[in-house]
Design a protein around this motif. Structure first.
Motif, PDB file in Angstrom:
ATOM      1  N   TYR A 135      42.413  35.659   3.069  1.00 15.97           N
ATOM      2  CA  TYR A 135      41.255  34.828   2.727  1.00 15.97           C
ATOM      3  C   TYR A 135      40.836  35.019   1.284  1.00 15.97           C
ATOM      4  CZ  TYR A 135      40.962  33.885   7.695  1.00 15.97           C
ATOM      5  OH  TYR A 135      41.250  33.488   8.975  1.00 15.97           O
ATOM      6  N   GLU A 136      40.151  33.999   0.753  1.00 14.79           N
ATOM      7  CA  GLU A 136      39.695  33.991  -0.629  1.00 14.79           C
ATOM      8  C   GLU A 136      38.883  35.239  -0.981  1.00 14.79           C
ATOM      9  OE1 GLU A 136      37.023  30.838  -2.344  1.00 14.79           O
ATOM     10  OE2 GLU A 136      38.865  29.687  -2.126  1.00 14.79           O
ATOM     11  N   ASP A 137      38.134  35.756  -0.014  1.00 15.38           N
ATOM     12  CA  ASP A 137      37.306  36.932  -0.267  1.00 15.38           C
ATOM     13  C   ASP A 137      38.059  38.246  -0.056  1.00 15.38           C
ATOM     14  OD1 ASP A 137      37.547  37.116   2.490  1.00 15.38           O
ATOM     15  OD2 ASP A 137      35.405  36.955   2.899  1.00 15.38           O
ATOM     16  N   GLY A 138      39.384  38.154   0.143  1.00 15.33           N
ATOM     17  CA  GLY A 138      40.205  39.347   0.310  1.00 15.33           C
ATOM     18  C   GLY A 138      40.367  39.800   1.749  1.00 15.33           C
ATOM     19  N   GLY A 139      39.749  39.083   2.689  1.00 19.03           N
ATOM     20  CA  GLY A 139      39.853  39.466   4.095  1.00 19.03           C
ATOM     21  C   GLY A 139      41.248  39.262   4.664  1.00 19.03           C
ATOM     22  N   ASP A 140      41.620  40.142   5.584  1.00 16.51           N
ATOM     23  CA  ASP A 140      42.923  40.054   6.253  1.00 16.51           C
ATOM     24  C   ASP A 140      42.854  39.053   7.405  1.00 16.51           C
ATOM     25  OD1 ASP A 140      43.604  42.098   4.543  1.00 16.51           O
ATOM     26  OD2 ASP A 140      43.777  43.623   6.105  1.00 16.51           O
ATOM     27  N   ALA A 141      44.027  38.579   7.811  1.00 17.95           N
ATOM     28  CA  ALA A 141      44.105  37.627   8.920  1.00 17.95           C
ATOM     29  C   ALA A 141      45.265  37.972   9.832  1.00 17.95           C
ATOM     30  CB  ALA A 141      44.300  36.210   8.385  1.00 17.95           C
ATOM     31  N   TYR A 142      45.171  37.452  11.043  1.00 22.54           N
ATOM     32  CA  TYR A 142      46.296  37.450  11.969  1.00 22.54           C
ATOM     33  C   TYR A 142      46.755  36.013  12.106  1.00 22.54           C
ATOM     34  CZ  TYR A 142      45.142  42.186  13.441  1.00 22.54           C
ATOM     35  OH  TYR A 142      44.908  43.528  13.466  1.00 22.54           O
ATOM     36  N   TYR A 143      48.070  35.837  12.115  1.00 21.39           N
ATOM     37  CA  TYR A 143      48.654  34.528  12.411  1.00 21.39           C
ATOM     38  C   TYR A 143      48.969  34.556  13.900  1.00 21.39           C
ATOM     39  CZ  TYR A 143      51.839  30.550  12.284  1.00 21.39           C
ATOM     40  OH  TYR A 143      52.462  29.338  12.504  1.00 21.39           O
ATOM     41  N   LEU A 144      48.354  33.643  14.638  1.00 20.54           N
ATOM     42  CA  LEU A 144      48.452  33.616  16.092  1.00 20.54           C
ATOM     43  C   LEU A 144      49.258  32.418  16.558  1.00 20.54           C
ATOM     44  CD1 LEU A 144      44.670  34.325  16.676  1.00 20.54           C
ATOM     45  CD2 LEU A 144      46.516  35.989  16.774  1.00 20.54           C
ATOM     46  N   LYS A 145      49.940  32.600  17.675  1.00 17.24           N
ATOM     47  CA  LYS A 145      50.800  31.534  18.197  1.00 17.24           C
ATOM     48  C   LYS A 145      50.687  31.476  19.716  1.00 17.24           C
ATOM     49  CE  LYS A 145      55.556  29.895  18.028  1.00 17.24           C
ATOM     50  NZ  LYS A 145      56.900  30.131  17.522  1.00 17.24           N
ATOM     51  N   LEU A 146      50.630  30.257  20.223  1.00 18.77           N
ATOM     52  CA  LEU A 146      50.645  30.017  21.663  1.00 18.77           C
ATOM     53  C   LEU A 146      51.761  29.037  21.961  1.00 18.77           C
ATOM     54  CD1 LEU A 146      49.306  30.317  24.483  1.00 18.77           C
ATOM     55  CD2 LEU A 146      47.927  28.314  23.910  1.00 18.77           C
ATOM     56  N   GLY A 147      52.630  29.438  22.865  1.00 22.24           N
ATOM     57  CA  GLY A 147      53.678  28.521  23.309  1.00 22.24           C
ATOM     58  C   GLY A 147      54.983  28.702  22.571  1.00 22.24           C
ATOM     59  N   LYS A 148      56.016  28.485  23.318  1.00 27.47           N
ATOM     60  CA  LYS A 148      57.364  28.467  22.759  1.00 27.47           C
ATOM     61  C   LYS A 148      58.010  27.237  23.348  1.00 27.47           C
ATOM     62  CE  LYS A 148      57.853  33.447  22.365  1.00 27.47           C
ATOM     63  NZ  LYS A 148      56.748  34.035  23.102  1.00 27.47           N
ATOM     64  N   SER A 149      57.741  26.120  22.730  1.00 24.06           N
ATOM     65  CA  SER A 149      58.194  24.809  23.190  1.00 24.06           C
ATOM     66  C   SER A 149      57.721  24.535  24.610  1.00 24.06           C
ATOM     67  CB  SER A 149      59.702  24.682  23.054  1.00 24.06           C
ATOM     68  OG  SER A 149      60.053  24.798  21.700  1.00 24.06           O
ATOM     69  N   SER A 150      58.601  24.605  25.599  1.00 23.18           N
ATOM     70  CA  SER A 150      58.253  24.167  26.944  1.00 23.18           C
ATOM     71  C   SER A 150      57.287  25.098  27.673  1.00 23.18           C
ATOM     72  CB  SER A 150      59.519  24.005  27.780  1.00 23.18           C
ATOM     73  OG  SER A 150      60.152  25.251  27.926  1.00 23.18           O
ATOM     74  N   SER A 151      57.117  26.333  27.197  1.00 21.97           N
ATOM     75  CA  SER A 151      56.294  27.274  27.953  1.00 21.97           C
ATOM     76  C   SER A 151      54.792  27.070  27.758  1.00 21.97           C
ATOM     77  CB  SER A 151      56.667  28.715  27.591  1.00 21.97           C
ATOM     78  OG  SER A 151      56.295  28.995  26.266  1.00 21.97           O
ATOM     79  N   LEU A 152      54.363  26.293  26.752  1.00 19.30           N
ATOM     80  CA  LEU A 152      52.939  26.118  26.502  1.00 19.30           C
ATOM     81  C   LEU A 152      52.238  25.491  27.702  1.00 19.30           C
ATOM     82  CD1 LEU A 152      50.493  26.273  24.668  1.00 19.30           C
ATOM     83  CD2 LEU A 152      51.147  24.079  23.721  1.00 19.30           C
ATOM     84  N   THR A 153      52.806  24.426  28.242  1.00 15.71           N
ATOM     85  CA  THR A 153      52.199  23.769  29.395  1.00 15.71           C
ATOM     86  C   THR A 153      52.104  24.731  30.563  1.00 15.71           C
ATOM     87  OG1 THR A 153      53.113  21.680  28.634  1.00 15.71           O
ATOM     88  CG2 THR A 153      52.373  21.767  30.916  1.00 15.71           C
ATOM     89  N   GLU A 154      53.165  25.513  30.768  1.00 15.99           N
ATOM     90  CA  GLU A 154      53.153  26.496  31.854  1.00 15.99           C
ATOM     91  C   GLU A 154      52.065  27.536  31.628  1.00 15.99           C
ATOM     92  OE1 GLU A 154      57.093  28.145  32.164  1.00 15.99           O
ATOM     93  OE2 GLU A 154      57.975  26.150  32.032  1.00 15.99           O
TER      94      GLU A 154
END
Length: 162
Positions: A135-154
């Protein structure tokens, strides 16, 4: 008096509700020290995104309960839920709307934002990586992910059943 909840979608180029979304984002920034983007950046990103909105309508009064601004690739640029509607499934409904359009959903969350991280974890998001000084103020972040193609609906179906 009954309260109705309406779902609206602002497609790219449509700045309906941009001011209401900005005011909600700024209220959250002020109260929780997150969502620190400048207005020009926010407004531009809003106008380039598909924005899912939930609105509370009571009589002639309309209030923004929450919104999710999403890029074409399923990346959530902004997700904000009004504090008075938290715990009522608003965030889950917004992410569900995104899931209807995308096989994979991604986003960044401030590493210090325990509420957001807990919410995303509860929905099944996984931390893909930690990013120092994101972030602009120097804050750290996590990159988050949901789903791997077909598994998101499941995953979402499993979550809704649970």
């Amino acid at each position: 008096m009954s309260v109705n909840v309406d779902t609206e979608t602002a497609r790219p180029g449509d700045d309906s509700y941009v001011e209401a979304a900005w005011k909600l984002k700024e209220r959250i920034r002020h109260d929780e020290d997150v969502l620190k983007q400048r207005k020009g950046f926010f407004t531009d990103a809003y106008r380039r995104s598909t924005v899912y909105l939930l609105l509370s309508k009571e009589g002639g009064d309309e209030r923004l309960m929450g919104f999710a601004a999403v890029r074409r690739d399923g990346y959530i640029l902004f997700l904000a839920v009004s504090p008075e509607f938290r715990g009522e499934g608003v965030g889950k409904r917004l992410v569900g709307q995104v899931a209807e359009e995308h096989d994979t959903i991604t986003c960044h969350a401030r590493a210090s934002n325990e509420n957001a991280l807990g919410f995303y974890e509860h929905l099944g998001f996984e931390v893909a990586r930690h990013i120092d000084n994101y972030y602009e103020d120097g804050g750290d972040a996590y990159y988050l992910k949901l789903g791997k193609s077909s598994s998101l609906t499941e995953k979402l179906s499993e979550f809704m059943r649970g």
